[in-house]
Design a protein around this motif. Structure first.
Motif, PDB file in Angstrom:
ATOM      1  N   LEU A   4      61.147 116.530  92.760  1.00  7.36           N
ATOM      2  CA  LEU A   4      60.999 116.917  91.362  1.00  7.36           C
ATOM      3  C   LEU A   4      60.322 115.785  90.604  1.00  7.36           C
ATOM      4  CD1 LEU A   4      61.655 118.882  89.026  1.00  7.36           C
ATOM      5  CD2 LEU A   4      63.868 117.728  88.809  1.00  7.36           C
ATOM      6  N   GLN A   5      59.189 116.087  90.002  1.00  4.15           N
ATOM      7  CA  GLN A   5      58.497 115.133  89.157  1.00  4.15           C
ATOM      8  C   GLN A   5      58.229 115.820  87.821  1.00  4.15           C
ATOM      9  OE1 GLN A   5      55.328 113.933  92.086  1.00  4.15           O
ATOM     10  NE2 GLN A   5      56.091 111.889  91.655  1.00  4.15           N
ATOM     11  N   ARG A   6      58.878 115.328  86.774  1.00  6.18           N
ATOM     12  CA  ARG A   6      58.866 115.992  85.477  1.00  6.18           C
ATOM     13  C   ARG A   6      58.450 115.020  84.390  1.00  6.18           C
ATOM     14  NH1 ARG A   6      63.923 114.584  82.970  1.00  6.18           N
ATOM     15  NH2 ARG A   6      65.238 113.422  84.441  1.00  6.18           N
ATOM     16  N   GLU A   7      58.226 115.548  83.208  1.00  2.45           N
ATOM     17  CA  GLU A   7      57.870 114.712  82.073  1.00  2.45           C
ATOM     18  C   GLU A   7      59.004 113.734  81.775  1.00  2.45           C
ATOM     19  OE1 GLU A   7      57.109 117.429  78.924  1.00  2.45           O
ATOM     20  OE2 GLU A   7      55.263 118.224  79.824  1.00  2.45           O
ATOM     21  N   GLY A   8      58.642 112.494  81.524  1.00  2.00           N
ATOM     22  CA  GLY A   8      59.638 111.492  81.178  1.00  2.00           C
ATOM     23  C   GLY A   8      60.196 110.722  82.351  1.00  2.00           C
ATOM     24  N   THR A   9      59.890 111.154  83.581  1.00  2.00           N
ATOM     25  CA  THR A   9      60.347 110.406  84.747  1.00  2.00           C
ATOM     26  C   THR A   9      59.537 109.124  84.878  1.00  2.00           C
ATOM     27  OG1 THR A   9      60.911 112.470  85.865  1.00  2.00           O
ATOM     28  CG2 THR A   9      60.758 110.498  87.234  1.00  2.00           C
ATOM     29  N   ALA A  10      60.200 108.032  85.159  1.00  2.00           N
ATOM     30  CA  ALA A  10      59.527 106.742  85.262  1.00  2.00           C
ATOM     31  C   ALA A  10      58.483 106.765  86.369  1.00  2.00           C
ATOM     32  CB  ALA A  10      60.544 105.641  85.537  1.00  2.00           C
ATOM     33  N   PRO A  11      57.327 106.153  86.149  1.00  2.00           N
ATOM     34  CA  PRO A  11      56.306 106.076  87.199  1.00  2.00           C
ATOM     35  C   PRO A  11      56.874 105.417  88.453  1.00  2.00           C
ATOM     36  CG  PRO A  11      55.418 105.356  85.086  1.00  2.00           C
ATOM     37  CD  PRO A  11      56.892 105.484  84.900  1.00  2.00           C
ATOM     38  N   GLY A  12      56.410 105.876  89.590  1.00  2.00           N
ATOM     39  CA  GLY A  12      56.868 105.285  90.839  1.00  2.00           C
ATOM     40  C   GLY A  12      58.242 105.743  91.277  1.00  2.00           C
ATOM     41  N   THR A  13      58.706 106.865  90.722  1.00  2.00           N
ATOM     42  CA  THR A  13      60.003 107.407  91.123  1.00  2.00           C
ATOM     43  C   THR A  13      59.861 108.897  91.409  1.00  2.00           C
ATOM     44  OG1 THR A  13      60.683 107.930  88.847  1.00  2.00           O
ATOM     45  CG2 THR A  13      61.233 105.739  89.681  1.00  2.00           C
ATOM     46  N   ILE A  14      60.856 109.435  92.070  1.00  2.00           N
ATOM     47  CA  ILE A  14      60.905 110.867  92.354  1.00  2.00           C
ATOM     48  C   ILE A  14      62.370 111.287  92.337  1.00  2.00           C
ATOM     49  CG2 ILE A  14      61.030 110.619  94.874  1.00  2.00           C
ATOM     50  CD1 ILE A  14      59.075 113.075  94.969  1.00  2.00           C
ATOM     51  N   GLU A  15      62.620 112.545  91.997  1.00  2.00           N
ATOM     52  CA  GLU A  15      63.988 113.026  91.879  1.00  2.00           C
ATOM     53  C   GLU A  15      64.242 114.192  92.820  1.00  2.00           C
ATOM     54  OE1 GLU A  15      65.018 112.269  87.194  1.00  2.00           O
ATOM     55  OE2 GLU A  15      63.592 113.871  87.687  1.00  2.00           O
ATOM     56  N   MET A  16      65.525 114.410  93.105  1.00  2.00           N
ATOM     57  CA  MET A  16      65.987 115.627  93.759  1.00  2.00           C
ATOM     58  C   MET A  16      67.087 116.212  92.889  1.00  2.00           C
ATOM     59  SD  MET A  16      65.982 115.182  97.908  1.00  2.00           S
ATOM     60  CE  MET A  16      67.184 113.848  98.011  1.00  2.00           C
ATOM     61  N   LEU A  17      67.148 117.535  92.866  1.00  2.00           N
ATOM     62  CA  LEU A  17      68.107 118.246  92.024  1.00  2.00           C
ATOM     63  C   LEU A  17      68.870 119.245  92.881  1.00  2.00           C
ATOM     64  CD1 LEU A  17      69.096 119.106  89.084  1.00  2.00           C
ATOM     65  CD2 LEU A  17      67.279 120.838  89.212  1.00  2.00           C
ATOM     66  N   ALA A  18      70.195 119.203  92.800  1.00  2.00           N
ATOM     67  CA  ALA A  18      71.044 120.187  93.468  1.00  2.00           C
ATOM     68  C   ALA A  18      71.755 121.002  92.407  1.00  2.00           C
ATOM     69  CB  ALA A  18      72.057 119.508  94.382  1.00  2.00           C
ATOM     70  N   ALA A  19      71.746 122.327  92.554  1.00  2.00           N
ATOM     71  CA  ALA A  19      72.344 123.199  91.547  1.00  2.00           C
ATOM     72  C   ALA A  19      73.171 124.287  92.205  1.00  2.00           C
ATOM     73  CB  ALA A  19      71.256 123.820  90.671  1.00  2.00           C
ATOM     74  N   THR A  20      74.355 124.515  91.635  1.00  2.00           N
ATOM     75  CA  THR A  20      75.238 125.587  92.064  1.00  2.00           C
ATOM     76  C   THR A  20      75.770 126.282  90.814  1.00  2.00           C
ATOM     77  OG1 THR A  20      77.312 124.329  91.993  1.00  2.00           O
ATOM     78  CG2 THR A  20      75.970 124.108  93.985  1.00  2.00           C
ATOM     79  N   GLN A  21      76.605 127.288  91.012  1.00  2.00           N
ATOM     80  CA  GLN A  21      77.202 127.966  89.866  1.00  2.00           C
ATOM     81  C   GLN A  21      78.114 127.035  89.084  1.00  2.00           C
ATOM     82  OE1 GLN A  21      79.411 131.476  90.911  1.00  2.00           O
ATOM     83  NE2 GLN A  21      79.696 132.125  88.794  1.00  2.00           N
ATOM     84  N   SER A  22      78.704 126.067  89.767  1.00  2.00           N
ATOM     85  CA  SER A  22      79.682 125.184  89.122  1.00  2.00           C
ATOM     86  C   SER A  22      79.077 123.926  88.525  1.00  2.00           C
ATOM     87  CB  SER A  22      80.774 124.789  90.116  1.00  2.00           C
ATOM     88  OG  SER A  22      80.213 124.119  91.227  1.00  2.00           O
ATOM     89  N   GLY A  23      77.795 123.669  88.741  1.00  2.00           N
ATOM     90  CA  GLY A  23      77.193 122.473  88.166  1.00  2.00           C
ATOM     91  C   GLY A  23      75.868 122.122  88.799  1.00  2.00           C
ATOM     92  N   ALA A  24      75.243 121.065  88.259  1.00  2.00           N
ATOM     93  CA  ALA A  24      73.963 120.582  88.785  1.00  2.00           C
ATOM     94  C   ALA A  24      73.968 119.060  88.766  1.00  2.00           C
ATOM     95  CB  ALA A  24      72.800 121.124  87.965  1.00  2.00           C
ATOM     96  N   TRP A  25      73.314 118.485  89.759  1.00  2.00           N
ATOM     97  CA  TRP A  25      73.305 117.039  89.929  1.00  2.00           C
ATOM     98  C   TRP A  25      71.882 116.561  90.201  1.00  2.00           C
ATOM     99  CZ3 TRP A  25      76.751 120.506  91.699  1.00  2.00           C
ATOM    100  CH2 TRP A  25      78.092 120.327  91.353  1.00  2.00           C
ATOM    101  N   LEU A  26      71.570 115.369  89.703  1.00  2.00           N
ATOM    102  CA  LEU A  26      70.229 114.800  89.812  1.00  2.00           C
ATOM    103  C   LEU A  26      70.326 113.399  90.401  1.00  2.00           C
ATOM    104  CD1 LEU A  26      67.250 115.538  88.799  1.00  2.00           C
ATOM    105  CD2 LEU A  26      67.780 114.069  86.836  1.00  2.00           C
ATOM    106  N   VAL A  27      69.395 113.069  91.292  1.00  2.00           N
ATOM    107  CA  VAL A  27      69.328 111.721  91.828  1.00  2.00           C
ATOM    108  C   VAL A  27      67.878 111.250  91.783  1.00  2.00           C
ATOM    109  CG1 VAL A  27      69.046 112.474  94.232  1.00  2.00           C
ATOM    110  CG2 VAL A  27      70.000 110.210  93.752  1.00  2.00           C
ATOM    111  N   LEU A  28      67.678 110.004  91.414  1.00  2.00           N
ATOM    112  CA  LEU A  28      66.344 109.408  91.308  1.00  2.00           C
ATOM    113  C   LEU A  28      66.228 108.271  92.300  1.00  2.00           C
ATOM    114  CD1 LEU A  28      64.313 108.609  88.154  1.00  2.00           C
ATOM    115  CD2 LEU A  28      64.836 106.747  89.730  1.00  2.00           C
ATOM    116  N   THR A  29      65.114 108.243  93.035  1.00  2.00           N
ATOM    117  CA  THR A  29      64.849 107.166  93.982  1.00  2.00           C
ATOM    118  C   THR A  29      63.422 106.668  93.790  1.00  2.00           C
ATOM    119  OG1 THR A  29      64.004 108.631  95.728  1.00  2.00           O
ATOM    120  CG2 THR A  29      66.380 108.235  95.679  1.00  2.00           C
ATOM    121  N   PRO A  30      63.122 105.454  94.267  1.00  2.00           N
ATOM    122  CA  PRO A  30      61.729 104.996  94.225  1.00  2.00           C
ATOM    123  C   PRO A  30      60.833 105.901  95.057  1.00  2.00           C
ATOM    124  CG  PRO A  30      63.229 103.161  94.629  1.00  2.00           C
ATOM    125  CD  PRO A  30      64.044 104.411  94.766  1.00  2.00           C
TER     126      PRO A  30
END
Length: 285
Positions: free
Chosen positions: A182-208
């Motif tokens: 996931l690469q979206r507006e506002g994400t710091a350059p040189g990083t990338i994210e992954m997003l996990a989503a279920t009915q009970s919630g969603a979680w985001l992690v950012l790595t270089p």
């Protein structure tokens, strides 16, 4: 735990079953790999040899497994690159057989279709099959951002867009969605994210985002396998996300350090079970 993994195979390099089987085995799973294609190397090299197997071949191999009377031992089916839309029907029939033998078995579908910059790179008919049949049948899906946009008909620019798209695709059937890049507006350059989503919630992690050129193929295949493994071990989606991100970053780091094009799964195998570096997982919904 036994996992039936139906996806591509290469003799050289790490994509498809070559990228998924070893990590699953290193994490303690018994893997039954069934190959949809057998190539000399992945297509990213521009030239390769081998063939896409006929759906009847895939069905025949699965049939031999069924004849062993072991489907009740299977805890999950993992599918990736299909090679042909007709093979998808064989995969879904296999999922139905596994669920009949073990109603608790999960189906994790990595809807391999395309990527940012490359567009759709699979045979005609596969994207439609993924959206209309495979994804609705799955318990877990692991699309990249491009694939999630295709599945939902939505453009993702913000976190809110990504959360809305994940919610929309869950309405098709899957209970768990992992967005693998996931690469979206506002994400710091040189990083990338992954997003996990279920009915009970969603979680985001950012790595270089390591500067590996060209980016290694097969990372999504390894991520899907790792995420499925951690869910099968009883972790919730947020915990599975954190473990997966830590391991794949460790593999990427070793690949970058080696100056290699192929994922260094063997050399860096300890990263699969005891990652060197961990990253904060943020609950975002």
């Amino acid at each position: 735990m036994a996992i039936l993994s139906i996806q591509s195979h290469v003799a050289y390099g790490y994509v498809g079953n070559r990228s998924a089987t070893f990590p699953l085995q290193r994490l303690g799973h018994d893997v039954w790999p069934v190959n949809t294609v057998q190539f000399s190397n992945h297509s990213g090299y521009g030239r390769w040899r081998g063939q896409v197997f006929e759906p009847s071949h895939v069905a025949d191999v699965v049939g031999g497994i069924v004849e062993r009377g072991v489907l009740a031992q299977c805890q999950a089916v993992l599918s990736g690159y299909m090679g042909d839309a007709a093979t998808g029907a064989v995969i879904l029939d296999t999922v139905a057989q596994v669920r009949a033998a073990n109603p608790r078995a999960l189906y994790c579908c990595d809807p391999v279709m395309g990527d940012v910059g490359r567009g759709i790179f699979v045979r005609p008919g596969i994207p439609e099959f993924m959206r209309e049949r495979a994804v609705p049948a799955a318990d877990i899906i692991t699309p990249n951002q491009f694939e999630l946009e295709y599945l939902t008909g939505r453009t993702i620019r913000t976190l809110e867009d990504a959360l809305a798209a994940a919610s929309a695709v869950r309405e098709l059937g899957p209970k768990v969605v992992l967005v693998t890049s996931l690469q979206r507006e506002g994400t710091a350059p040189g990083t990338i994210e992954m997003l996990a989503a279920t009915q009970s919630g969603a979680w985001l992690v950012l790595t270089p985002l390591l500067p590996i050129q060209p980016p290694p193929n097969g990372a999504g295949d390894a991520v899907a396998a790792l995420f499925l493994s951690h869910l099968l071990r009883g972790r919730d989606a947020g915990e599975a996300l954190g473990e997966t991100a830590a391991s794949i970053f460790g593999i990427f780091s070793a690949t970058h350090a080696a100056g290699a094009r192929e994922l260094q799964l063997i050399a860096a195998q300890e990263e699969l079970v005891a990652p060197t570096r961990r990253f904060a997982v943020e609950r975002v919904a």
